[in-house]
Design an enzyme around this catalytic site. Structure first.
Site, short mmCIF file in Angstrom:
data_model
loop_
_atom_site.label_atom_id
_atom_site.label_comp_id
_atom_site.label_asym_id
_atom_site.label_seq_id
_atom_site.Cartn_x
_atom_site.Cartn_y
_atom_site.Cartn_z
N ARG A 1 -6.43 -1.41 11.10
CA ARG A 1 -7.60 -2.07 12.19
C ARG A 1 -8.58 -1.11 12.42
O ARG A 1 -9.73 -1.54 12.78
CB ARG A 1 -6.75 -2.84 13.40
CG ARG A 1 -5.75 -3.63 13.18
CD ARG A 1 -6.42 -4.96 12.76
NE ARG A 1 -7.40 -5.53 13.49
CZ ARG A 1 -8.36 -6.48 13.45
NH1 ARG A 1 -8.08 -7.26 12.16
NH2 ARG A 1 -9.21 -6.83 14.35
N GLN A 2 -8.09 0.14 12.48
CA GLN A 2 -9.28 1.18 12.88
C GLN A 2 -8.84 2.42 12.01
O GLN A 2 -7.81 2.74 11.50
CB GLN A 2 -8.89 1.80 14.35
CG GLN A 2 -9.26 0.40 15.46
CD GLN A 2 -9.01 1.16 16.93
OE1 GLN A 2 -7.91 1.78 17.28
NE2 GLN A 2 -10.05 0.90 17.89
N GLY B 1 -13.77 -9.33 10.36
CA GLY B 1 -15.02 -8.30 10.49
C GLY B 1 -14.92 -7.26 11.56
O GLY B 1 -15.89 -6.42 11.72
N ARG C 1 -14.22 1.16 10.28
CA ARG C 1 -14.06 2.29 9.32
C ARG C 1 -15.18 3.27 9.57
O ARG C 1 -16.19 3.07 10.40
CB ARG C 1 -14.46 1.55 7.97
CG ARG C 1 -13.16 0.65 7.35
CD ARG C 1 -11.84 1.48 7.23
NE ARG C 1 -10.86 0.56 6.64
CZ ARG C 1 -10.25 -0.24 7.58
NH1 ARG C 1 -10.34 -0.15 8.89
NH2 ARG C 1 -9.28 -0.98 6.90
N ASN D 1 -12.82 7.64 4.54
CA ASN D 1 -13.62 6.79 3.36
C ASN D 1 -14.90 7.43 2.93
O ASN D 1 -15.66 7.96 3.99
CB ASN D 1 -14.10 5.55 4.24
CG ASN D 1 -12.91 4.29 4.31
OD1 ASN D 1 -11.81 4.73 5.09
ND2 ASN D 1 -12.87 3.36 3.83
N ARG E 1 0.77 -1.18 -0.27
CA ARG E 1 -0.01 -0.04 -0.04
C ARG E 1 0.80 1.34 -0.13
O ARG E 1 0.12 2.28 -0.10
CB ARG E 1 -1.04 -0.01 1.33
CG ARG E 1 -1.84 -1.12 1.16
CD ARG E 1 -2.47 -1.14 2.73
NE ARG E 1 -3.29 -0.09 2.80
CZ ARG E 1 -4.53 0.00 2.73
NH1 ARG E 1 -5.33 -1.33 2.50
NH2 ARG E 1 -5.26 0.98 3.07
N TYR F 1 0.63 4.43 -2.52
CA TYR F 1 -0.32 5.35 -2.15
C TYR F 1 -0.17 6.01 -0.91
O TYR F 1 -0.09 7.25 -1.01
CB TYR F 1 -1.56 4.75 -2.21
CG TYR F 1 -2.88 5.37 -1.99
CD1 TYR F 1 -3.48 6.33 -3.01
CD2 TYR F 1 -3.70 5.54 -0.87
CE1 TYR F 1 -4.34 7.23 -2.74
CE2 TYR F 1 -4.57 6.47 -0.59
CZ TYR F 1 -5.15 7.22 -1.76
OH TYR F 1 -6.16 8.10 -1.75
#
Length: 317
Positions: free
Chosen positions: A279-280, A211, A215, A178, A146, A149
């Protein structure tokens, strides 16, 4: 001959998801809009409805090469923003962030234009601080899949603030969390588009990890409001400013909500978490609230309804 006093605004990456909504909003506000895109991840269909507008112009161009135009403001949104797109050609992704920033900053310096940089919450990496404040420097792997980016955007921020300090350039750096809504690409690999399309097709919904990772999702209309408020704020507020919705949801919660809204036989299936997946993720938007008078208005429930309706037209269900 009457001389127009319309503000001339250039949007790089203007045929992308966010860019096309921004172009639309700027036209509604009475601006002359130059939309620049090389269509690597942007889609011409996103702006086709704007082509007949007398104050809209579309130009195919790659920001890794210089561009010579005369405008009053620049929104630099050019860069693939979803993992599928930016990992397809990671070298080009870094070039777009870094060379693109250099070229757009050079243009802004020459024509004395205010310039907005669409940075990202990914500059925080997999954070040790929660929620993320602008003062947090981040925890980013510089050599991961990643990184093209994440580090490209971090370097772009460095360039923007060096131009601000060295040349007194009028900059605005926004860290975008997001964002979702109509005109998302159905195959961009983002979690909301993935879940909506899979559910509408009656397929099982793929969750990476267990799960429990979280986000925060901001509806596109709210995000564009934030862009424009920030761009119109005083020059002594260069940022960086977080723009996002502080509502926090687990990925599993999101998947279950989408299945409930769509209906159908979809079940949850779980696959390994990708490398360096955070994770967060939750923005602290205190600065945006204080200095811009901005906060999101559209909740996830309402926003998902609009987004699923859009994908339903594409998928045909």
């Amino acid at each position: 001959m009457k001389v127009s006093n319309r503000k001339r605004v250039m949007v790089t990456g203007g045929a992308g998801f966010l860019g096309s909504h921004l172009c639309e909003r700027l036209l509604e506000q009475g601006c002359d809009v130059l939309c620049v895109d090389n269509f690597y991840s942007g889609v011409k269909d996103n702006v086709t409805h704007l082509l007949p507008h007398p104050h809209f112009e579309l130009q195919r161009h790659d920001v890794t090469f210089p561009l010579y135009v005369e405008v009053d403001e620049i929104y630099n949104l050019a860069c693939p923003a979803s993992p599928i797109h930016y990992q397809r050609d990671p070298v080009q992704t870094t070039k777009t962030s870094v060379h693109g920033a250099i070229n757009m900053l050079g243009l802004a310096k020459r024509i004395k234009a205010r310039i907005f940089q669409a940075s990202t919450s990914e500059v925080y990496g997999d954070p040790e601080v929660h929620p993320q404040q602008e003062s947090y420097w981040g925890r980013v792997n510089p050599i991961g899949i990643r990184s093209c980016y994440d580090e490209g955007k971090r370097c772009a921020e460095t360039l923007f603030f060096d131009y601000y300090r060295q040349y007194g350039l009028d900059i605005k750096v926004a860290r975008i969390f997001n964002t979702y809504g109509p005109r998302m690409h159905p195959n961009d690999g983002r979690v909301i588009s993935n879940f909506a399309v899979q559910a509408l097709r009656g397929e099982d919904i793929t969750i990476y990890g267990d799960g429990s990772q979280t986000r925060s999702f901001c509806f596109v209309n709210d995000m564009i409001d934030g862009f424009i408020r920030f761009m119109e704020s005083p020059s002594h507020l260069p940022g960086p400013v977080n723009l996002g919705n502080p509502g926090e949801f687990t990925i599993r919660q999101l998947a279950e909500t989408v299945i409930h809204k769509v209906g159908g036989p979809s079940r949850l299936i779980f696959k390994p978490l990708p490398q360096d997946d955070p994770r967060q993720r939750r923005p602290d938007i205190a600065q945006a609230m204080e200095h811009l008078g901005w906060q999101p208005r559209v909740g996830l429930d309402e926003g998902l309804d609009h987004t699923i309706a859009y994908f339903r037209k594409i998928v045909g269900r």
